[in-house]
Scaffold this motif. Structure first.
Motif, PDB file in Angstrom:
ATOM      1  N   GLN A   1     -61.923 133.692  64.867  1.00 24.43           N
ATOM      2  CA  GLN A   1     -62.892 133.881  64.535  1.00 24.43           C
ATOM      3  C   GLN A   1     -63.493 134.771  63.418  1.00 24.43           C
ATOM      4  O   GLN A   1     -64.048 134.535  62.431  1.00 24.43           O
ATOM      5  N   THR A   2     -63.167 135.806  63.676  1.00 27.82           N
ATOM      6  CA  THR A   2     -63.329 137.103  62.691  1.00 27.82           C
ATOM      7  C   THR A   2     -62.389 137.266  61.731  1.00 27.82           C
ATOM      8  O   THR A   2     -62.777 137.827  60.605  1.00 27.82           O
ATOM      9  N   ALA A   3     -61.484 136.293  61.503  1.00 27.80           N
ATOM     10  CA  ALA A   3     -60.313 136.561  60.492  1.00 27.80           C
ATOM     11  C   ALA A   3     -60.367 135.209  59.525  1.00 27.80           C
ATOM     12  O   ALA A   3     -59.570 135.420  58.802  1.00 27.80           O
ATOM     13  N   ASP A   4     -61.264 134.416  59.871  1.00 22.65           N
ATOM     14  CA  ASP A   4     -61.360 133.129  59.077  1.00 22.65           C
ATOM     15  C   ASP A   4     -60.150 132.446  59.301  1.00 22.65           C
ATOM     16  O   ASP A   4     -59.742 131.917  58.037  1.00 22.65           O
ATOM     17  N   MET A   5     -59.482 132.232  60.475  1.00 20.78           N
ATOM     18  CA  MET A   5     -58.300 131.590  60.624  1.00 20.78           C
ATOM     19  C   MET A   5     -58.508 130.605  61.672  1.00 20.78           C
ATOM     20  O   MET A   5     -58.998 130.850  62.461  1.00 20.78           O
ATOM     21  N   ILE A   6     -57.551 129.738  61.873  1.00 24.12           N
ATOM     22  CA  ILE A   6     -57.289 128.853  62.945  1.00 24.12           C
ATOM     23  C   ILE A   6     -55.503 129.067  63.118  1.00 24.12           C
ATOM     24  O   ILE A   6     -54.782 129.116  62.211  1.00 24.12           O
ATOM     25  N   ALA A   7     -55.057 129.337  64.252  1.00 25.89           N
ATOM     26  CA  ALA A   7     -53.724 129.694  64.666  1.00 25.89           C
ATOM     27  C   ALA A   7     -53.414 128.601  65.560  1.00 25.89           C
ATOM     28  O   ALA A   7     -53.842 128.095  66.482  1.00 25.89           O
TER      29      ALA A   7
ATOM     30  N   THR B   1     -72.330 131.034  63.526  1.00 28.09           N
ATOM     31  CA  THR B   1     -73.652 131.386  62.808  1.00 28.09           C
ATOM     32  C   THR B   1     -73.855 130.982  61.495  1.00 28.09           C
ATOM     33  O   THR B   1     -74.785 130.916  60.906  1.00 28.09           O
ATOM     34  N   SER B   2     -72.649 130.414  61.001  1.00 28.40           N
ATOM     35  CA  SER B   2     -72.610 129.767  59.635  1.00 28.40           C
ATOM     36  C   SER B   2     -73.077 128.337  59.796  1.00 28.40           C
ATOM     37  O   SER B   2     -73.049 127.878  60.679  1.00 28.40           O
ATOM     38  N   SER B   3     -73.343 127.978  58.660  1.00 29.42           N
ATOM     39  CA  SER B   3     -73.560 126.423  58.805  1.00 29.42           C
ATOM     40  C   SER B   3     -72.330 125.624  58.199  1.00 29.42           C
ATOM     41  O   SER B   3     -72.360 124.635  57.649  1.00 29.42           O
ATOM     42  N   HIS B   4     -71.087 126.398  58.296  1.00 28.09           N
ATOM     43  CA  HIS B   4     -69.937 125.555  57.869  1.00 28.09           C
ATOM     44  C   HIS B   4     -69.270 124.904  58.907  1.00 28.09           C
ATOM     45  O   HIS B   4     -69.193 125.407  60.039  1.00 28.09           O
ATOM     46  N   TRP B   5     -68.375 123.827  58.304  1.00 30.97           N
ATOM     47  CA  TRP B   5     -67.607 123.098  59.368  1.00 30.97           C
ATOM     48  C   TRP B   5     -66.730 122.322  58.153  1.00 30.97           C
ATOM     49  O   TRP B   5     -66.685 122.120  57.067  1.00 30.97           O
ATOM     50  N   GLY B   6     -65.479 122.013  58.970  1.00 22.20           N
ATOM     51  CA  GLY B   6     -64.548 121.329  58.147  1.00 22.20           C
ATOM     52  C   GLY B   6     -63.400 120.980  58.982  1.00 22.20           C
ATOM     53  O   GLY B   6     -63.276 121.032  60.106  1.00 22.20           O
ATOM     54  N   TYR B   7     -62.117 120.885  58.409  1.00 23.26           N
ATOM     55  CA  TYR B   7     -60.921 120.560  58.853  1.00 23.26           C
ATOM     56  C   TYR B   7     -59.654 121.073  58.138  1.00 23.26           C
ATOM     57  O   TYR B   7     -59.812 121.213  57.019  1.00 23.26           O
ATOM     58  N   ILE B   8     -58.592 121.259  58.907  1.00 21.96           N
ATOM     59  CA  ILE B   8     -57.481 121.550  58.288  1.00 21.96           C
ATOM     60  C   ILE B   8     -56.260 120.368  58.835  1.00 21.96           C
ATOM     61  O   ILE B   8     -56.666 119.610  59.780  1.00 21.96           O
ATOM     62  N   GLU B   9     -55.497 120.256  58.045  1.00 17.38           N
ATOM     63  CA  GLU B   9     -54.402 119.032  58.289  1.00 17.38           C
ATOM     64  C   GLU B   9     -52.949 119.476  57.994  1.00 17.38           C
ATOM     65  O   GLU B   9     -52.872 119.988  57.069  1.00 17.38           O
ATOM     66  N   VAL B  10     -52.488 119.589  59.155  1.00 14.70           N
ATOM     67  CA  VAL B  10     -50.944 120.293  59.030  1.00 14.70           C
ATOM     68  C   VAL B  10     -49.804 118.992  58.742  1.00 14.70           C
ATOM     69  O   VAL B  10     -49.921 117.713  59.387  1.00 14.70           O
TER      70      VAL B  10
ATOM     71  N   LEU C   1     -58.659 129.576  56.558  1.00 13.46           N
ATOM     72  CA  LEU C   1     -59.902 128.621  56.071  1.00 13.46           C
ATOM     73  C   LEU C   1     -60.382 128.824  54.885  1.00 13.46           C
ATOM     74  O   LEU C   1     -60.284 130.091  54.173  1.00 13.46           O
ATOM     75  N   PRO C   2     -60.794 127.876  54.072  1.00 14.44           N
ATOM     76  CA  PRO C   2     -61.122 128.134  52.648  1.00 14.44           C
ATOM     77  C   PRO C   2     -62.386 128.697  52.329  1.00 14.44           C
ATOM     78  O   PRO C   2     -62.922 128.893  51.347  1.00 14.44           O
TER      79      PRO C   2
END
Length: 116
Positions: A58-64, A104-113, A78-79
């Motif tokens: 969450q605090t690194a702006d990543m998904i692992a 708390t942001s209004s952001h959402w999206g997806y990553i595609e591997v 994340l972009p």
């Protein structure tokens, strides 16, 4: 927090930035450190098809993605800066797509591997 294909429980420890596995048979806890420190590990989802664990950093702006068999990590940036990704879900129509939403942001999206 999520259960995997073996029934083991996986938890993101937000304050310590660790991914924790709780063996459902022995209750033994095993701690794993993502490559990025101070990451705010939070929401965990088990991918039963590909046998990997997904966790928001969450605090690194990543998904692992964590492979328990090889104990290897892949981190996906994340972009959006300060995306605050807190929740993730595996897309039921495409298991290589991981949806995320911010807290708390209004952001959402997806990553595609594409490498699975």
């Amino acid at each position: 927090m999520g259960a995997d294909w073996n029934g083991d429980l996986w938890i993101g420890f937000h304050e310590t930035g660790k991914l924790v596995k709780v063996d459902h048979k022995t209750n033994k806890m095993t701690f794993y450190d993502p490559p990025t420190k101070d990451n705010g590990a939070y929401h965990v989802v088990a991918d039963n098809k590909n046998k990997v664990i997904w966790v928001t950093l969450q605090t690194a702006d990543m998904i692992a993605r964590f492979d328990p068999k090889t104990e290897t990590w892949t981190e996906f940036a994340l972009p959006i800066v300060e995306s605050d990704a807190r929740r993730i879900e595996i897309d039921p129509s495409n298991p290589n797509r991981i949806w995320w939403s911010g807290d708390t942001s209004s952001h959402w999206g997806y990553i595609e591997v594409l490498d699975q």
